[in-house]
Design a protein around this motif. Sequence first.
Motif, short mmCIF file in Angstrom:
data_model
loop_
_atom_site.label_atom_id
_atom_site.label_comp_id
_atom_site.label_asym_id
_atom_site.label_seq_id
_atom_site.Cartn_x
_atom_site.Cartn_y
_atom_site.Cartn_z
N HIS A 113 0.86 -1.19 0.00
CA HIS A 113 0.00 0.00 0.00
C HIS A 113 0.89 1.24 0.00
O HIS A 113 1.92 1.26 0.68
CB HIS A 113 -0.92 0.00 1.23
CG HIS A 113 -1.98 1.04 1.21
ND1 HIS A 113 -1.81 2.31 1.71
CD2 HIS A 113 -3.23 1.01 0.70
CE1 HIS A 113 -2.91 3.01 1.54
NE2 HIS A 113 -3.79 2.26 0.92
N PRO A 114 0.54 2.27 -0.75
CA PRO A 114 1.41 3.45 -0.85
C PRO A 114 1.65 4.12 0.50
O PRO A 114 0.78 4.13 1.38
CB PRO A 114 0.63 4.38 -1.79
CG PRO A 114 -0.30 3.49 -2.54
CD PRO A 114 -0.65 2.38 -1.61
N LEU A 115 2.85 4.68 0.66
CA LEU A 115 3.16 5.45 1.85
C LEU A 115 2.30 6.72 1.87
O LEU A 115 1.93 7.26 0.83
CB LEU A 115 4.63 5.85 1.86
CG LEU A 115 5.65 4.78 2.24
CD1 LEU A 115 5.84 3.78 1.13
CD2 LEU A 115 6.98 5.44 2.60
N ARG A 116 2.00 7.20 3.07
CA ARG A 116 1.22 8.41 3.23
C ARG A 116 2.09 9.50 3.86
O ARG A 116 2.84 9.24 4.81
CB ARG A 116 0.00 8.14 4.12
CG ARG A 116 -0.95 7.07 3.54
CD ARG A 116 -1.99 6.66 4.56
NE ARG A 116 -1.38 6.03 5.73
CZ ARG A 116 -1.96 5.93 6.93
NH1 ARG A 116 -3.16 6.45 7.12
NH2 ARG A 116 -1.34 5.34 7.93
N ASP A 117 2.00 10.69 3.36
CA ASP A 117 2.82 11.80 3.85
C ASP A 117 2.50 12.10 5.31
O ASP A 117 1.34 12.12 5.73
CB ASP A 117 2.58 13.05 3.01
CG ASP A 117 3.11 12.92 1.59
OD1 ASP A 117 4.00 12.07 1.38
OD2 ASP A 117 2.63 13.66 0.71
N GLY A 118 3.57 12.36 6.06
CA GLY A 118 3.41 12.84 7.42
C GLY A 118 3.06 11.80 8.46
O GLY A 118 2.81 12.16 9.63
N LYS A 119 3.05 10.52 8.11
CA LYS A 119 2.70 9.49 9.08
C LYS A 119 3.94 8.97 9.82
O LYS A 119 5.06 9.02 9.32
CB LYS A 119 2.00 8.31 8.38
CG LYS A 119 0.74 8.71 7.62
CD LYS A 119 -0.28 9.39 8.52
CE LYS A 119 -1.52 9.79 7.73
NZ LYS A 119 -2.50 10.55 8.55
N ARG A 120 3.71 8.48 11.03
CA ARG A 120 4.75 7.79 11.78
C ARG A 120 4.82 6.34 11.28
O ARG A 120 3.98 5.91 10.49
CB ARG A 120 4.45 7.84 13.27
CG ARG A 120 4.17 9.25 13.81
CD ARG A 120 5.24 10.23 13.41
NE ARG A 120 5.03 11.56 13.92
CZ ARG A 120 5.63 12.06 15.01
NH1 ARG A 120 6.45 11.29 15.71
NH2 ARG A 120 5.41 13.30 15.38
N LEU A 121 5.81 5.60 11.75
CA LEU A 121 5.97 4.21 11.31
C LEU A 121 5.87 3.28 12.50
O LEU A 121 6.59 3.42 13.49
CB LEU A 121 7.31 4.01 10.61
CG LEU A 121 7.58 2.56 10.14
CD1 LEU A 121 6.59 2.15 9.05
CD2 LEU A 121 9.02 2.42 9.64
N LEU A 122 4.98 2.29 12.40
CA LEU A 122 4.90 1.20 13.36
C LEU A 122 5.51 -0.05 12.73
O LEU A 122 5.06 -0.50 11.67
CB LEU A 122 3.44 0.91 13.74
CG LEU A 122 3.19 -0.43 14.45
CD1 LEU A 122 3.91 -0.47 15.80
CD2 LEU A 122 1.69 -0.70 14.61
N VAL A 123 6.54 -0.59 13.36
CA VAL A 123 7.11 -1.88 12.98
C VAL A 123 6.57 -2.89 13.98
O VAL A 123 6.84 -2.80 15.18
CB VAL A 123 8.65 -1.84 13.00
CG1 VAL A 123 9.21 -3.22 12.68
CG2 VAL A 123 9.16 -0.81 12.00
N LEU A 124 5.81 -3.86 13.48
CA LEU A 124 5.04 -4.74 14.35
C LEU A 124 5.41 -6.21 14.14
O LEU A 124 5.40 -6.70 13.01
CB LEU A 124 3.54 -4.54 14.07
CG LEU A 124 2.55 -5.33 14.92
CD1 LEU A 124 2.65 -4.95 16.39
CD2 LEU A 124 1.13 -5.11 14.40
N ASP A 125 5.72 -6.88 15.22
CA ASP A 125 6.00 -8.31 15.20
C ASP A 125 4.67 -9.09 15.17
O ASP A 125 3.61 -8.53 15.47
CB ASP A 125 6.81 -8.69 16.45
CG ASP A 125 7.07 -10.18 16.55
OD1 ASP A 125 7.58 -10.76 15.57
OD2 ASP A 125 6.76 -10.77 17.60
N ILE A 126 4.74 -10.38 14.81
CA ILE A 126 3.52 -11.21 14.77
C ILE A 126 3.50 -12.25 15.89
O ILE A 126 2.66 -12.22 16.76
CB ILE A 126 3.38 -11.93 13.41
CG1 ILE A 126 2.98 -10.93 12.33
CG2 ILE A 126 2.32 -13.01 13.49
CD1 ILE A 126 2.63 -11.58 11.02
N ASP A 127 4.45 -13.20 15.86
CA ASP A 127 4.39 -14.38 16.72
C ASP A 127 4.45 -14.02 18.19
O ASP A 127 5.44 -13.46 18.66
CB ASP A 127 5.51 -15.35 16.36
CG ASP A 127 5.33 -15.93 14.97
OD1 ASP A 127 4.29 -16.56 14.74
OD2 ASP A 127 6.22 -15.73 14.12
#
Length: 307
Positions: A113-127
Amino acid sequence: MFRVYDLKTSLMSLTKVPPERQKILGLVKGKLPPDQERIADLRIAGKSFTLIGTPEGDEIKDPSKLEFLPDVVNDLDVDFTDNPAAAAVYKNDQRNIRKVKEATEKLQINIIHPLRDGKRLLVLDIDYTILDTKPLTSGSLPPAECARPGLHEFLEAIYPYYDICIWSQTSWIWLEAKLVELGMVGSTRNYQVLFVLDKTCMFTVFTERNGQPYAHHVKALQIVWNHFPQFSAKNTIHVDDLSRNFALNPNEGLKIHAFKNAHTEQAQADRELQKLARYMVHIATIEDFRTLRHKAWKHELRRLTQS
């Protein structure tokens, strides 16, 4: 008239994998259409795909004995947030700098999905962060009952403020299956996953645990930042159930307790993601995340409740 049901039946005759256990990857984007859908309407002629599933008679109740399950271990953890000097040593280690460079050059990211301007980034684990892995891979519980309570509500709550990256210490074939079965990709939820990283984007670092040498894999956020310079330590948060994954970026890591035994009443009463959503929405307007101490995130929530 050949339908999806007929495809599953043919696969069962070839592989002995019953339709209810079949995970068909790569044939269509997202979930496989309903059984009554005509194969001709899918326009998949000539496409190759992967079938995952346990044949009848070969069932294994203990997923830890399955040969191709991801090796997810959540003990022997190590926390670097209280030892910034040690964290700086690992971060500035020339071996780790070289490994980050090599991983950056090797990585090819598929933007979902395209990046959105001005957003923060969440890096999320699964297991064991948002999913109890064992009952999902063994098939002992439906996917929806393996998810941590409030998973989709959590992602919908933070999505207006954060782009979402999934990073798992899992091989891609299992990671894709989990995301599809959980309805995190290929669904109509009010959030989108930006991109997905698997265990091939991780590398081994050599640290210490209880004064002894300790080798473990790590998720180096610098790899992501090198590909997307709009993200950095100023606006990235990494949520995981293992502190050791934060070894090279301890200040950006937020550890939540592991989610296990999804079938129990205690697990279904879990409200960790509900609390995390409140915290992440609260900090979303802070200009520089480096001023925060995520290790104290629950203390900050209590302060907000009392104020």
